[in-house]
Design a protein around this motif. Sequence first.
Motif, PDB file in Angstrom:
ATOM      1  N   ARG A  10      11.919  24.138  -4.371  1.00 31.42           N
ATOM      2  CA  ARG A  10      11.590  24.186  -3.063  1.00 31.42           C
ATOM      3  C   ARG A  10      10.439  25.185  -2.813  1.00 31.42           C
ATOM      4  N   ASP A  11      10.683  26.148  -3.519  1.00 33.01           N
ATOM      5  CA  ASP A  11       9.498  27.012  -3.356  1.00 33.01           C
ATOM      6  C   ASP A  11       8.299  26.738  -3.710  1.00 33.01           C
ATOM      7  N   MET A  12       8.128  25.973  -4.813  1.00 27.65           N
ATOM      8  CA  MET A  12       6.762  25.324  -5.376  1.00 27.65           C
ATOM      9  C   MET A  12       6.404  24.211  -4.213  1.00 27.65           C
ATOM     10  N   LEU A  13       7.240  23.289  -3.651  1.00 27.75           N
ATOM     11  CA  LEU A  13       6.751  22.508  -2.614  1.00 27.75           C
ATOM     12  C   LEU A  13       6.319  23.335  -1.348  1.00 27.75           C
ATOM     13  N   THR A  14       7.151  24.202  -0.975  1.00 25.55           N
ATOM     14  CA  THR A  14       6.441  24.905   0.358  1.00 25.55           C
ATOM     15  C   THR A  14       5.417  25.457  -0.078  1.00 25.55           C
ATOM     16  N   GLU A  15       5.120  26.017  -1.305  1.00 27.75           N
ATOM     17  CA  GLU A  15       3.649  26.623  -1.394  1.00 27.75           C
ATOM     18  C   GLU A  15       2.398  25.410  -1.355  1.00 27.75           C
ATOM     19  N   ASN A  16       2.932  24.264  -1.779  1.00 24.14           N
ATOM     20  CA  ASN A  16       1.926  23.140  -1.623  1.00 24.14           C
ATOM     21  C   ASN A  16       2.001  22.388  -0.145  1.00 24.14           C
ATOM     22  N   LEU A  17       2.611  22.709   0.969  1.00 26.73           N
ATOM     23  CA  LEU A  17       2.412  22.297   2.206  1.00 26.73           C
ATOM     24  C   LEU A  17       1.254  22.326   2.629  1.00 26.73           C
ATOM     25  N   ARG A  18       0.853  21.061   3.517  1.00 27.54           N
ATOM     26  CA  ARG A  18      -0.609  20.828   3.868  1.00 27.54           C
ATOM     27  C   ARG A  18      -1.604  20.259   2.737  1.00 27.54           C
ATOM     28  N   ARG A  19      -1.005  19.970   1.727  1.00 29.46           N
ATOM     29  CA  ARG A  19      -1.871  19.343   0.864  1.00 29.46           C
ATOM     30  C   ARG A  19      -1.370  17.630   0.582  1.00 29.46           C
ATOM     31  N   SER A  20      -2.380  17.026   0.062  1.00 31.33           N
ATOM     32  CA  SER A  20      -2.050  15.650  -0.370  1.00 31.33           C
ATOM     33  C   SER A  20      -0.697  15.467  -1.211  1.00 31.33           C
ATOM     34  N   ILE A  21       0.034  14.604  -0.833  1.00 34.72           N
ATOM     35  CA  ILE A  21       1.335  14.432  -1.659  1.00 34.72           C
ATOM     36  C   ILE A  21       0.999  13.964  -2.943  1.00 34.72           C
TER      37      ILE A  21
ATOM     38  N   GLY B 225     -14.203  10.845  -2.748  1.00 35.29           N
ATOM     39  CA  GLY B 225     -13.841  12.447  -2.527  1.00 35.29           C
ATOM     40  C   GLY B 225     -12.596  12.425  -1.820  1.00 35.29           C
ATOM     41  N   ASN B 226     -12.168  13.482  -0.853  1.00 30.55           N
ATOM     42  CA  ASN B 226     -10.924  13.691  -0.380  1.00 30.55           C
ATOM     43  C   ASN B 226     -11.321  13.710   1.175  1.00 30.55           C
TER      44      ASN B 226
ATOM     45  N   GLU C 157       1.308  -6.554  -5.407  1.00 31.68           N
ATOM     46  CA  GLU C 157       0.165  -5.930  -5.810  1.00 31.68           C
ATOM     47  C   GLU C 157       0.156  -4.440  -5.366  1.00 31.68           C
ATOM     48  N   PHE C 158       0.557  -3.417  -6.268  1.00 32.99           N
ATOM     49  CA  PHE C 158       0.802  -2.204  -5.605  1.00 32.99           C
ATOM     50  C   PHE C 158      -0.803  -1.451  -5.526  1.00 32.99           C
ATOM     51  N   ILE C 159      -1.048  -0.851  -4.384  1.00 30.28           N
ATOM     52  CA  ILE C 159      -2.240  -0.196  -4.124  1.00 30.28           C
ATOM     53  C   ILE C 159      -1.985   1.135  -3.813  1.00 30.28           C
ATOM     54  N   ARG C 160      -2.544   2.257  -4.584  1.00 32.35           N
ATOM     55  CA  ARG C 160      -2.381   3.677  -4.276  1.00 32.35           C
ATOM     56  C   ARG C 160      -3.786   4.082  -3.568  1.00 32.35           C
ATOM     57  N   GLN C 161      -3.455   4.299  -2.122  1.00 34.40           N
ATOM     58  CA  GLN C 161      -4.684   4.837  -1.221  1.00 34.40           C
ATOM     59  C   GLN C 161      -5.289   6.038  -1.645  1.00 34.40           C
ATOM     60  N   SER C 162      -4.619   6.847  -2.161  1.00 37.83           N
ATOM     61  CA  SER C 162      -5.631   8.154  -2.734  1.00 37.83           C
ATOM     62  C   SER C 162      -6.340   7.602  -3.884  1.00 37.83           C
ATOM     63  N   GLN C 163      -6.185   6.649  -4.495  1.00 41.81           N
ATOM     64  CA  GLN C 163      -7.226   6.078  -5.629  1.00 41.81           C
ATOM     65  C   GLN C 163      -8.456   5.511  -4.861  1.00 41.81           C
TER      66      GLN C 163
ATOM     67  N   SER D 271       0.793  -1.037   0.058  1.00 42.99           N
ATOM     68  CA  SER D 271      -0.019  -0.058   0.286  1.00 42.99           C
ATOM     69  C   SER D 271       0.877   1.196  -0.044  1.00 42.99           C
ATOM     70  N   TRP D 272       0.585   2.020  -0.936  1.00 44.49           N
ATOM     71  CA  TRP D 272       1.162   3.551  -1.038  1.00 44.49           C
ATOM     72  C   TRP D 272       0.523   4.383  -0.240  1.00 44.49           C
ATOM     73  N   ASP D 273       0.785   4.706   0.794  1.00 46.45           N
ATOM     74  CA  ASP D 273      -0.004   5.887   1.664  1.00 46.45           C
ATOM     75  C   ASP D 273       0.124   7.225   1.013  1.00 46.45           C
ATOM     76  N   ASP D 274      -0.377   7.344  -0.292  1.00 42.99           N
ATOM     77  CA  ASP D 274      -0.051   8.559  -0.821  1.00 42.99           C
ATOM     78  C   ASP D 274      -1.152   9.554  -0.690  1.00 42.99           C
ATOM     79  N   PHE D 275      -2.083   9.404   0.240  1.00 47.31           N
ATOM     80  CA  PHE D 275      -3.120  10.373   0.316  1.00 47.31           C
ATOM     81  C   PHE D 275      -2.731  11.142   1.884  1.00 47.31           C
ATOM     82  N   ASP D 276      -1.565  11.075   2.270  1.00 51.19           N
ATOM     83  CA  ASP D 276      -0.947  11.576   3.311  1.00 51.19           C
ATOM     84  C   ASP D 276      -0.680  12.943   3.180  1.00 51.19           C
TER      85      ASP D 276
END
Length: 546
Positions: free
Chosen positions: A91-102, A227-228, A135-141, A74-79
Amino acid sequence: MDPAAGHDSYLNHWADAAAAKTLAAHADAKVVTVAAGITPSGVVHVGNFREVITVDLVARALRDRGADVRFIYSWDDFDVLRKVPADMPKRDMLTENLRRSISAVPDPYGEHDSYAGHNIAAFEKSLAPLGIRPEFIRQSQRYRAGAYADGIRLALKHAADIRAILNDVRDKTTANTRLEDNWLPLSGFCDNCGRDTLAFAVVDEWTVHYDCSACKHAADVDLRKGGNLKLPWRIDWPMRWAHERVCFEPGGKDHSTAGGSFDTAKDIVRVVYGWQAPEYVGYDFVRIKGRAGKISSSKGDVVTVADCLEIYEPEVLRWLFVSFRPNTEFQISFDLDVITLYENYDRTRRIAYGVEPAKDAQARLVAQRTMQLASVDHRRIAEGDVMPFVPGFRHLSMTLQIFEGDLDKTVAYYEEAGQVVGDESRRLTRQRARCVWNWIAEWGPDEFRYKLRREPKQRELTADEATCLGRLVAALRGREEVREDDLVPTMKSLCEGTSLDNKTFLPVVYDLLIGRDKGPKLTTLITAIGPARALSLLAPSLPAGT
């Protein structure tokens, strides 16, 4: 699927014991599901690899007992992206996206669907050469598709029970805060701004209302439509045990402590989801020699599985993990210890094939089982199997430097010597030669590296040095090739009748050949480069007419 198979003396690895316990605990399971997972919030490093190979080994042990195994990762990519790891670009772009799902943060490298997707792709690619194919599972999906809607519904229904379980742990561990009575087991991301700054209220069995403090957006969410929204980690983990019917899953040292996430999860899965906690193995940290502390993606400069495969053959890297129990900390080295590790691997291999004697019959079975679990294709060594030849690390390091890293010439050298015979020996030799050359180029200490002189050096010699060198040159003249065994008598008698011995004279030869006062075994060096090349570097220092 007979747990009694654990009495087979061949099934002697810790993974075999874990498999037997798993089958005993899930005797009615038609399919035995084993699980691993990680949050790809940074580069997935070799320390994270310990979880997936732990599950891979148990999956193999289960199949060896006849079990039908489902291996999920399981890829916990909804963190949430909480911090920007060191060494990341943009890094500026990533900083702007803090607190969003990876899974919603753009890939700073511009190669994949998201920040998480980039880290996922690199790790999945590195597993293929090791024969690990879960078997890879993406939790966001899964969450966005509504696959866990019932799991969320049950968590909300049992919110008071979950709160009591978590508060009980907080009381026992003297935590400073307890969960309030209005706390809900929910988290997620705003549909408008994408951040996790949400407050929740339950509308009905399937509907949740949220308000976003960041952008003031509000919405009602029907859980059945996805949903989210998601469950927090301590509830998400047991929910997925029940959803996937997981029978075995390991956990890191941090999850395994008293009051850790495994402790609370085993209660939550029983009370809320009516399932039992899987058989569990806690694993310790893997460290990189010379670095303090555990490997951390957030600190940057991590060592990945792909990095290790540049130096360690797939079978050797697997063997390293196979050789330690999961609860044992160990180090991965890139210095001279690499040579020792390869030598220990080769010794285990020789014992498994019966080329080297074992302490007793059981010790040989242990070596055979270890080598099977370390192999990429899970091949069992049978009685009478012939061990394919592969050169030792030290010898290869010397031979490769003679041929300046040319893999074709290196393999051909061993073929001409009659040691490499057949496709498998040829494949193994080339595979190891690539790793050895990478190690020499990137990690080998200066005193370990050398190159043949391209032009001869004319060195002033004493009378005794000229006598000894003349004897060596005479032994090589007129020969198109020379065998190492043929040179041994010459080397033993080189210094007879002079004031020198090999200890005082051979530095002269090494200087003329490689510009150092010592180096690889001289008979091997001369045999590999051939008489003509050796003579071109040695003879010019002799007096004219010699």
